[in-house]
Design a protein around this motif. Structure first.
Motif, PDB file in Angstrom:
ATOM      1  N   ALA A 212       0.825  -1.207   0.000  1.00 24.88           N
ATOM      2  CA  ALA A 212       0.000   0.000   0.000  1.00 24.88           C
ATOM      3  C   ALA A 212       0.860   1.260   0.000  1.00 24.88           C
ATOM      4  CB  ALA A 212      -0.931  -0.006   1.211  1.00 24.88           C
ATOM      5  N   PHE A 213       1.896   1.268   0.834  1.00 24.16           N
ATOM      6  CA  PHE A 213       2.792   2.430   0.845  1.00 24.16           C
ATOM      7  C   PHE A 213       3.508   2.579  -0.497  1.00 24.16           C
ATOM      8  CE2 PHE A 213       2.827   2.149   5.651  1.00 24.16           C
ATOM      9  CZ  PHE A 213       2.263   3.405   5.844  1.00 24.16           C
ATOM     10  N   GLN A 214       3.946   1.483  -1.052  1.00 25.79           N
ATOM     11  CA  GLN A 214       4.621   1.540  -2.347  1.00 25.79           C
ATOM     12  C   GLN A 214       3.682   2.018  -3.449  1.00 25.79           C
ATOM     13  OE1 GLN A 214       6.529  -2.222  -3.185  1.00 25.79           O
ATOM     14  NE2 GLN A 214       8.202  -1.847  -1.741  1.00 25.79           N
ATOM     15  N   ALA A 215       2.396   1.700  -3.317  1.00 27.77           N
ATOM     16  CA  ALA A 215       1.421   2.124  -4.318  1.00 27.77           C
ATOM     17  C   ALA A 215       1.096   3.607  -4.225  1.00 27.77           C
ATOM     18  CB  ALA A 215       0.140   1.310  -4.169  1.00 27.77           C
ATOM     19  N   GLY A 216       1.393   4.228  -3.068  1.00 22.92           N
ATOM     20  CA  GLY A 216       1.157   5.656  -2.932  1.00 22.92           C
ATOM     21  C   GLY A 216       0.348   6.067  -1.722  1.00 22.92           C
ATOM     22  N   ALA A 217       0.091   5.155  -0.793  1.00 21.95           N
ATOM     23  CA  ALA A 217      -0.657   5.508   0.410  1.00 21.95           C
ATOM     24  C   ALA A 217       0.152   6.457   1.287  1.00 21.95           C
ATOM     25  CB  ALA A 217      -1.015   4.252   1.200  1.00 21.95           C
ATOM     26  N   ASP A 218      -0.533   7.440   1.852  1.00 21.68           N
ATOM     27  CA  ASP A 218       0.090   8.330   2.833  1.00 21.68           C
ATOM     28  C   ASP A 218      -0.082   7.774   4.243  1.00 21.68           C
ATOM     29  OD1 ASP A 218       0.796  10.620   1.021  1.00 21.68           O
ATOM     30  OD2 ASP A 218      -1.378  10.595   0.708  1.00 21.68           O
ATOM     31  N   ILE A 219      -1.185   7.063   4.457  1.00 27.53           N
ATOM     32  CA  ILE A 219      -1.507   6.459   5.750  1.00 27.53           C
ATOM     33  C   ILE A 219      -2.043   5.054   5.485  1.00 27.53           C
ATOM     34  CG2 ILE A 219      -2.856   6.656   7.885  1.00 27.53           C
ATOM     35  CD1 ILE A 219      -3.283   9.618   7.173  1.00 27.53           C
ATOM     36  N   VAL A 220      -1.696   4.129   6.349  1.00 30.75           N
ATOM     37  CA  VAL A 220      -2.264   2.779   6.275  1.00 30.75           C
ATOM     38  C   VAL A 220      -3.018   2.507   7.567  1.00 30.75           C
ATOM     39  CG1 VAL A 220      -1.722   0.322   6.320  1.00 30.75           C
ATOM     40  CG2 VAL A 220      -0.655   1.792   4.610  1.00 30.75           C
ATOM     41  N   GLU A 221      -4.231   2.004   7.430  1.00 34.64           N
ATOM     42  CA  GLU A 221      -5.057   1.634   8.573  1.00 34.64           C
ATOM     43  C   GLU A 221      -4.943   0.134   8.817  1.00 34.64           C
ATOM     44  OE1 GLU A 221      -9.191   0.311  10.170  1.00 34.64           O
ATOM     45  OE2 GLU A 221      -7.943  -0.359   8.488  1.00 34.64           O
ATOM     46  N   PHE A 222      -4.917  -0.269  10.097  1.00 40.10           N
ATOM     47  CA  PHE A 222      -4.965  -1.693  10.430  1.00 40.10           C
ATOM     48  C   PHE A 222      -5.732  -1.888  11.728  1.00 40.10           C
ATOM     49  CE2 PHE A 222      -0.984  -0.203  12.328  1.00 40.10           C
ATOM     50  CZ  PHE A 222      -0.979  -0.781  13.585  1.00 40.10           C
ATOM     51  N   ASP A 223      -6.196  -3.124  11.935  1.00 45.97           N
ATOM     52  CA  ASP A 223      -7.052  -3.469  13.068  1.00 45.97           C
ATOM     53  C   ASP A 223      -6.279  -4.288  14.098  1.00 45.97           C
ATOM     54  OD1 ASP A 223      -9.505  -2.563  11.595  1.00 45.97           O
ATOM     55  OD2 ASP A 223      -8.945  -4.227  10.306  1.00 45.97           O
ATOM     56  N   VAL A 224      -6.641  -4.113  15.374  1.00 44.86           N
ATOM     57  CA  VAL A 224      -5.960  -4.877  16.421  1.00 44.86           C
ATOM     58  C   VAL A 224      -6.959  -5.517  17.379  1.00 44.86           C
ATOM     59  CG1 VAL A 224      -3.837  -3.516  16.323  1.00 44.86           C
ATOM     60  CG2 VAL A 224      -5.652  -2.841  17.914  1.00 44.86           C
ATOM     61  N   HIS A 225      -6.593  -6.702  17.845  1.00 40.90           N
ATOM     62  CA  HIS A 225      -7.315  -7.424  18.894  1.00 40.90           C
ATOM     63  C   HIS A 225      -6.295  -7.918  19.912  1.00 40.90           C
ATOM     64  CE1 HIS A 225     -11.407  -7.725  17.251  1.00 40.90           C
ATOM     65  NE2 HIS A 225     -10.854  -7.883  16.061  1.00 40.90           N
ATOM     66  N   ILE A 226      -6.709  -7.984  21.162  1.00 46.17           N
ATOM     67  CA  ILE A 226      -5.817  -8.428  22.221  1.00 46.17           C
ATOM     68  C   ILE A 226      -5.677  -9.957  22.182  1.00 46.17           C
ATOM     69  CG2 ILE A 226      -7.547  -8.781  24.013  1.00 46.17           C
ATOM     70  CD1 ILE A 226      -5.622  -7.283  25.925  1.00 46.17           C
ATOM     71  N   THR A 227      -4.529 -10.448  22.639  1.00 45.32           N
ATOM     72  CA  THR A 227      -4.259 -11.881  22.669  1.00 45.32           C
ATOM     73  C   THR A 227      -4.212 -12.399  24.110  1.00 45.32           C
ATOM     74  OG1 THR A 227      -1.853 -11.660  22.812  1.00 45.32           O
ATOM     75  CG2 THR A 227      -2.842 -11.611  20.602  1.00 45.32           C
ATOM     76  N   LYS A 228      -4.094 -13.704  24.227  1.00 45.62           N
ATOM     77  CA  LYS A 228      -4.054 -14.344  25.542  1.00 45.62           C
ATOM     78  C   LYS A 228      -2.858 -13.877  26.355  1.00 45.62           C
ATOM     79  CE  LYS A 228      -4.354 -19.047  27.483  1.00 45.62           C
ATOM     80  NZ  LYS A 228      -4.406 -20.493  27.107  1.00 45.62           N
ATOM     81  N   ASP A 229      -1.747 -13.534  25.669  1.00 44.69           N
ATOM     82  CA  ASP A 229      -0.550 -13.083  26.366  1.00 44.69           C
ATOM     83  C   ASP A 229      -0.389 -11.562  26.299  1.00 44.69           C
ATOM     84  OD1 ASP A 229      -0.138 -13.309  23.652  1.00 44.69           O
ATOM     85  OD2 ASP A 229       1.946 -13.951  23.806  1.00 44.69           O
ATOM     86  N   ASP A 230      -1.496 -10.857  26.205  1.00 46.35           N
ATOM     87  CA  ASP A 230      -1.538  -9.394  26.278  1.00 46.35           C
ATOM     88  C   ASP A 230      -0.697  -8.700  25.205  1.00 46.35           C
ATOM     89  OD1 ASP A 230      -3.359  -9.293  28.332  1.00 46.35           O
ATOM     90  OD2 ASP A 230      -1.847  -9.127  29.908  1.00 46.35           O
ATOM     91  N   GLN A 231      -0.702  -9.294  24.027  1.00 47.04           N
ATOM     92  CA  GLN A 231      -0.164  -8.582  22.881  1.00 47.04           C
ATOM     93  C   GLN A 231      -1.349  -8.137  22.019  1.00 47.04           C
ATOM     94  OE1 GLN A 231       3.489  -9.921  20.933  1.00 47.04           O
ATOM     95  NE2 GLN A 231       3.483 -11.726  22.258  1.00 47.04           N
ATOM     96  N   PHE A 232      -1.034  -7.381  20.970  1.00 46.07           N
ATOM     97  CA  PHE A 232      -2.074  -6.976  20.037  1.00 46.07           C
ATOM     98  C   PHE A 232      -1.835  -7.665  18.711  1.00 46.07           C
ATOM     99  CE2 PHE A 232      -2.548  -3.460  23.024  1.00 46.07           C
ATOM    100  CZ  PHE A 232      -3.935  -3.364  23.110  1.00 46.07           C
ATOM    101  N   ALA A 233      -2.788  -8.534  18.332  1.00 40.13           N
ATOM    102  CA  ALA A 233      -2.730  -9.188  17.028  1.00 40.13           C
ATOM    103  C   ALA A 233      -3.362  -8.268  15.993  1.00 40.13           C
ATOM    104  CB  ALA A 233      -3.486 -10.517  17.059  1.00 40.13           C
TER     105      ALA A 233
END
Length: 326
Positions: free
Chosen positions: A84-105
């Motif tokens: 996306a950045f290579q194609a010309g995006a200025d910003i990329v959006e992504f989604d996060v969910h918490i995991t069993k070991d308190d990380q963000f997937a």
């Protein structure tokens, strides 16, 4: 007495006419210098597979209704963000969910059974366990006759930490998918460890509760939720005609549906100028607000924008849209 009434009516009319003219002049884009730059392009979930939007509900498995693939990328992966950045995006959006070991997937769905070969939710798994899943497992464009990405997504679900390490100098928009305030607190703990320069490149949006918790701990971070949107836009609709900028509209982000945008005082140029002065980022999304994933994905969509528009554009097809501007 009749003469007095006529005088009062005449003066009342003149005052009202003057007020209408004042409001018009104060909110007209005719006297605002049109922006000479290009719009800010936001790639939703990176470069992702798209799908038919008709009839989608909260529990619809969109992987089962994708269009025929035109590229090899899966949403919310480092490869898709890089593309996306290579194609010309200025910003990329992504989604996060918490995991069993308190990380963000980095993953979109509430449950993992639609896209992957697993079951349950991300909270049931550690990040290491999630990486063993095939995130391309459930994608089909022909009703299940073929699965073009099955076996190709193993190990591709990144953690948020990996994304932030991969793109330390890029603008990113993080979507917290839950309404759990504890996730806002945990996210604040993660983001507070980043260099200030990188924090300034980030924005976060999501449920009211986690966003409020995040904002309390990182007040300088740009955030957005339904509550912050409502606070800003209702206040602006009430007093924006005067040119006054409500405090709720300062240093935030607004996702404005294109069918609602013309109702805002000063749209487009005066409105964008006011929000720029308030350090608020405007992203225009397709539709009427019922679906904030709707993007400007074709040339026909772009033609719906005002001439010389220089705000943000939300797109699901950065590969198609960026060449129109870059």
């Amino acid at each position: 007495m009749n003469r007095l009434k006529k005088i009062i009516r005449s003066k009342t009319f003149m005052i009202l006419a003057a007020l209408v003219i004042l409001i018009y002049l104060n909110n007209s884009s005719l006297f605002v210098k049109q922006g000479s730059g290009e719009p800010i392009l936001l790639a939703h979930r990176g470069l992702a597979q798209t799908f038919a939007m008709e009839g989608i509900e909260n529990d619809t498995c969109t992987a089962e209704r994708i269009h025929q693939p035109e590229h090899p990328y899966l949403e919310n992966t480092i490869a898709s963000m890089n593309a996306a950045f290579q194609a010309g995006a200025d910003i990329v959006e992504f989604d996060v969910h918490i995991t069993k070991d308190d990380q963000f997937a980095v993953f979109h769905d509430w449950t993992i059974g639609c896209r992957t070969d697993g079951e349950g939710v991300t909270r049931d798994y550690t990040m290491a366990e999630l990486k063993k899943l095939d995130i391309g497992y459930g994608y089909t464009a022909d009703g299940g006759q073929t699965y073009p990405f099955r076996g190709k997504g193993i190990g591709q679900m990144p953690s948020m930490t990996e994304v932030l390490e991969q793109f330390p100098d890029k603008a990113l928009l993080i979507n917290v998918k839950s309404s759990d305030p504890a996730e806002g607190e945990l996210l604040a703990a993660y983001l507070s460890k980043l260099p200030k320069q990188q924090q300034n490149l980030l924005a976060v949006y999501g449920g009211d509760e986690p966003i409020a918790a995040l904002k309390e701990r990182l007040p300088e971070l740009r955030v957005m939720s339904k509550d912050t949107m409502k606070s800003c836009l209702l206040s602006y609709l009430s007093v924006g005609w005067t040119g006054y900028m409500p405090a709720a509209c300062e240093h935030t982000q607004l996702h404005i549906p294109n069918k609602i945008a013309p109702l805002l005082w000063g749209w487009p140029d005066k409105f964008l100028s006011r929000m720029e002065q308030a350090d608020t980022r405007i992203m225009i999304v397709a539709g009427d607000g019922s679906d904030f994933s709707g993007g400007f994905d074709t040339l026909e969509d772009i033609k719906k924008l005002p001439d010389h528009y220089t705000g943000g554009i939300w797109t699901n097809r950065i590969d198609r849209i960026a060449p129109l501007f870059k």
